[in-house]
Motif scaffolding. Structure first.
Motif, PDB file in Angstrom:
ATOM      1  N   GLY A 137       0.792  -0.825   6.984  1.00 15.36           N
ATOM      2  CA  GLY A 137       0.291   0.441   6.841  1.00 15.36           C
ATOM      3  C   GLY A 137      -0.929   0.633   5.913  1.00 15.36           C
ATOM      4  O   GLY A 137      -1.214  -0.315   4.934  1.00 15.36           O
ATOM      5  N   MET A 138      -1.301   1.948   5.580  1.00 18.95           N
ATOM      6  CA  MET A 138      -2.056   2.382   4.498  1.00 18.95           C
ATOM      7  C   MET A 138      -1.554   2.345   3.131  1.00 18.95           C
ATOM      8  O   MET A 138      -2.263   2.532   1.999  1.00 18.95           O
ATOM      9  CB  MET A 138      -2.518   3.825   4.809  1.00 18.95           C
ATOM     10  CG  MET A 138      -2.909   4.138   6.360  1.00 18.95           C
ATOM     11  SD  MET A 138      -4.325   3.577   6.564  1.00 18.95           S
ATOM     12  CE  MET A 138      -5.611   4.039   5.254  1.00 18.95           C
ATOM     13  N   GLY A 139      -0.248   2.229   3.007  1.00 23.91           N
ATOM     14  CA  GLY A 139       0.409   2.325   1.496  1.00 23.91           C
ATOM     15  C   GLY A 139       0.071   3.864   1.107  1.00 23.91           C
ATOM     16  O   GLY A 139       0.292   4.154  -0.337  1.00 23.91           O
ATOM     17  N   ILE A 140       0.071   4.946   1.985  1.00 23.22           N
ATOM     18  CA  ILE A 140       0.122   6.221   1.672  1.00 23.22           C
ATOM     19  C   ILE A 140       1.571   6.754   1.389  1.00 23.22           C
ATOM     20  O   ILE A 140       2.106   7.256   0.580  1.00 23.22           O
ATOM     21  CB  ILE A 140      -0.833   7.087   2.429  1.00 23.22           C
ATOM     22  CG1 ILE A 140      -2.414   6.707   2.146  1.00 23.22           C
ATOM     23  CG2 ILE A 140      -0.812   8.467   2.125  1.00 23.22           C
ATOM     24  CD1 ILE A 140      -3.358   7.316   2.965  1.00 23.22           C
ATOM     25  N   ASP A 154      -7.783  -3.448   4.044  1.00 17.39           N
ATOM     26  CA  ASP A 154      -6.851  -2.453   3.222  1.00 17.39           C
ATOM     27  C   ASP A 154      -5.821  -1.558   4.215  1.00 17.39           C
ATOM     28  O   ASP A 154      -4.707  -1.121   3.683  1.00 17.39           O
ATOM     29  CB  ASP A 154      -7.547  -1.610   2.358  1.00 17.39           C
ATOM     30  CG  ASP A 154      -8.574  -0.532   3.345  1.00 17.39           C
ATOM     31  OD1 ASP A 154      -9.451  -1.115   3.891  1.00 17.39           O
ATOM     32  OD2 ASP A 154      -8.106   0.484   3.261  1.00 17.39           O
ATOM     33  N   ASP A 155      -6.141  -1.043   5.417  1.00 20.14           N
ATOM     34  CA  ASP A 155      -5.373  -0.400   6.028  1.00 20.14           C
ATOM     35  C   ASP A 155      -4.047  -1.145   6.775  1.00 20.14           C
ATOM     36  O   ASP A 155      -3.475  -0.241   7.580  1.00 20.14           O
ATOM     37  CB  ASP A 155      -6.191   0.419   6.936  1.00 20.14           C
ATOM     38  CG  ASP A 155      -7.169  -0.389   8.007  1.00 20.14           C
ATOM     39  OD1 ASP A 155      -7.517  -1.350   7.481  1.00 20.14           O
ATOM     40  OD2 ASP A 155      -7.264  -0.171   9.242  1.00 20.14           O
ATOM     41  N   HIS A 156      -4.048  -2.527   6.624  1.00 14.55           N
ATOM     42  CA  HIS A 156      -2.778  -2.993   7.156  1.00 14.55           C
ATOM     43  C   HIS A 156      -1.928  -3.587   6.029  1.00 14.55           C
ATOM     44  O   HIS A 156      -0.925  -4.213   6.500  1.00 14.55           O
ATOM     45  CB  HIS A 156      -3.538  -4.021   8.324  1.00 14.55           C
ATOM     46  CG  HIS A 156      -4.238  -3.551   9.249  1.00 14.55           C
ATOM     47  ND1 HIS A 156      -3.709  -3.129  10.526  1.00 14.55           N
ATOM     48  CD2 HIS A 156      -5.500  -3.137   9.220  1.00 14.55           C
ATOM     49  CE1 HIS A 156      -4.684  -2.731  11.199  1.00 14.55           C
ATOM     50  NE2 HIS A 156      -5.945  -2.579  10.407  1.00 14.55           N
ATOM     51  N   VAL A 157      -2.267  -3.590   4.959  1.00 17.81           N
ATOM     52  CA  VAL A 157      -1.578  -4.450   3.849  1.00 17.81           C
ATOM     53  C   VAL A 157      -1.146  -3.272   2.720  1.00 17.81           C
ATOM     54  O   VAL A 157      -0.854  -3.753   1.712  1.00 17.81           O
ATOM     55  CB  VAL A 157      -2.631  -5.214   3.225  1.00 17.81           C
ATOM     56  CG1 VAL A 157      -2.870  -6.188   4.198  1.00 17.81           C
ATOM     57  CG2 VAL A 157      -3.711  -4.872   2.495  1.00 17.81           C
ATOM     58  N   GLY A 158      -1.231  -2.148   3.083  1.00 21.32           N
ATOM     59  CA  GLY A 158      -1.069  -0.826   1.872  1.00 21.32           C
ATOM     60  C   GLY A 158       0.301  -0.972   1.114  1.00 21.32           C
ATOM     61  O   GLY A 158       0.383  -0.690   0.059  1.00 21.32           O
ATOM     62  N   THR A 174      -5.294  -0.191  -3.130  1.00 22.82           N
ATOM     63  CA  THR A 174      -4.381  -1.208  -2.492  1.00 22.82           C
ATOM     64  C   THR A 174      -3.976  -2.059  -3.684  1.00 22.82           C
ATOM     65  O   THR A 174      -4.609  -2.798  -4.417  1.00 22.82           O
ATOM     66  CB  THR A 174      -5.297  -2.021  -1.621  1.00 22.82           C
ATOM     67  OG1 THR A 174      -5.778  -1.289  -0.446  1.00 22.82           O
ATOM     68  CG2 THR A 174      -4.278  -3.158  -0.656  1.00 22.82           C
ATOM     69  N   LYS A 175      -2.592  -1.879  -3.763  1.00 18.24           N
ATOM     70  CA  LYS A 175      -2.084  -2.721  -4.879  1.00 18.24           C
ATOM     71  C   LYS A 175      -1.827  -4.356  -4.572  1.00 18.24           C
ATOM     72  O   LYS A 175      -1.655  -4.744  -3.389  1.00 18.24           O
ATOM     73  CB  LYS A 175      -0.558  -2.117  -5.062  1.00 18.24           C
ATOM     74  CG  LYS A 175      -0.464  -1.070  -5.715  1.00 18.24           C
ATOM     75  CD  LYS A 175       0.681  -0.432  -6.004  1.00 18.24           C
ATOM     76  CE  LYS A 175       0.890   1.123  -6.404  1.00 18.24           C
ATOM     77  NZ  LYS A 175       2.172   1.530  -6.233  1.00 18.24           N
TER      78      LYS A 175
END
Ligand SMILES: [Zn+2]
Length: 326
Positions: free
Chosen positions: A99-102, A126-130, A181-182
């Motif tokens: 996901g987003m990592g949000i 980025d929106d798949h590895v958050g 994205t870390k």
């Protein structure tokens, strides 16, 4: 990745204000006072009504049981409407994207299964590895693109929370100013045909490069499930970024369409989690037509356009490149 807009400093400041208000327990006040972005005025999507929702108290994610021991983890409060999947076996579970990592997807996954988790990404936008960084075991395709993505990035992530990208309240404790994205570690390289034994359930990687060099699909043959990542989802499929290769994308769609007789459900990575296998027949026709330059643009913005054929739509370059320069 399917949607990026230019980051807005003013909205980020607004978000920061929202978070501080949220920490006082007034999170619902925050975005209710600002104008709703157009994309979120049409939510919830009606298709979700027929799905079995679980963990309804989760504030950021919506979780649906889409097949036995298979969960779609949907993020309806951000414009990507990203969907990650948790596929559970008797020994371990595979998280297909983080996901987003949000929101904290690790905490959600812990509520769904106590089995050890292996992370595998449909691709490394980025929106798949958050939330990859949160997991000790991350399988990765052996590509330069994957290794570059694993270093993390701030710019793409910041654009995801820019103007008109958020619908509703951000999670408590989320700091928009620090959002990036870390970096994460690829703990095990994988390849086309690689099988993951989850215990009484096996999933197999099908390399489907095109959207990105490391794009994969995942098939659970026994249950007839095909997870397509961003190679197919029911929205504007992005095939224009520098890392996109349209000839490779077409070859991947040909590969997926051949699987239609053995699958029951297609599960894409944005918008809506469940589609009928026939959608891959439609996708192949549309991709071939686009490749040959036979779909007229329905809307044009700068050097990008939307190309639609039936239920399938693409966002690609405009004018569409000639056959020999794709
Ligand atoms: Zn993507």
């Amino acid at each position: 990745m399917k949607n990026i807009a230019v980051a807005s400093v003013s909205l980020i400041l607004l978000c920061a204000l929202c978070v501080s208000v949220a920490s006082l327990g007034f999170s619902s006040l925050c975005f209710a006072q600002s104008e709703k972005p157009d994309w979120c005025k049409t939510l919830p999507r009606p298709e979700y009504k027929s799905l079995e929702r679980v963990l309804p108290d989760e504030p950021w994610f919506e979780v649906y049981k889409v097949a036995p021991a298979t969960f779609a983890i949907y993020e309806p409060h951000q414009s990507e409407e990203t969907i990650s999947y948790l596929i559970v076996g008797t020994k371990q579970a595979l998280l297909f994207d983080t996901g987003m990592g949000i929101g904290n997807i690790k905490a959600v996954v812990a509520r769904l299964t106590s089995r050890p988790i292996v992370v595998l990404n449909s691709h490394t936008h980025d929106d798949h590895v958050g939330d990859n960084w949160q997991f000790p075991i991350v399988f990765g395709m052996d590509t330069t693109f994957t290794r570059a993505s694993a270093k993390g990035a701030r710019e793409d992530a910041q654009a995801e929370i820019g103007k008109d990208q958020i619908c509703g309240a951000l999670p408590k404790g989320f700091d928009p100013k620090k959002y990036s994205t870390k970096p994460w570690k690829i703990t095990f390289p994988v390849h086309d045909g690689f099988k993951v034994n989850l215990g009484h359930r096996t999933v197999e990687i099908i390399a489907t490069p095109g959207h990105t060099p490391d794009a994969i699909s995942l098939i659970d043959r026994e249950n007839g499930l095909l997870f397509t990542g961003d190679t197919y989802y029911p929205g504007e499929i992005w095939i224009y970024r520098p890392e996109t290769n349209f000839a490779a994308y077409l070859a991947s769609v040909v590969k997926l369409q051949k699987l239609v007789p053995e699958i029951k459900t297609v599960l894409g990575a944005h918008n809506i989690p469940v589609a009928q296998p026939d959608v891959l027949n439609q996708l192949l026709s549309a991709t071939q037509m686009l490749y040959e330059g036979k779909i007229p643009a329905t809307s044009v913005k700068g050097n990008l356009a939307i190309y639609k054929m039936g239920e399938i739509s693409f966002r690609s370059r405009y004018p569409f490149p000639a056959l020999d320069s794709k």
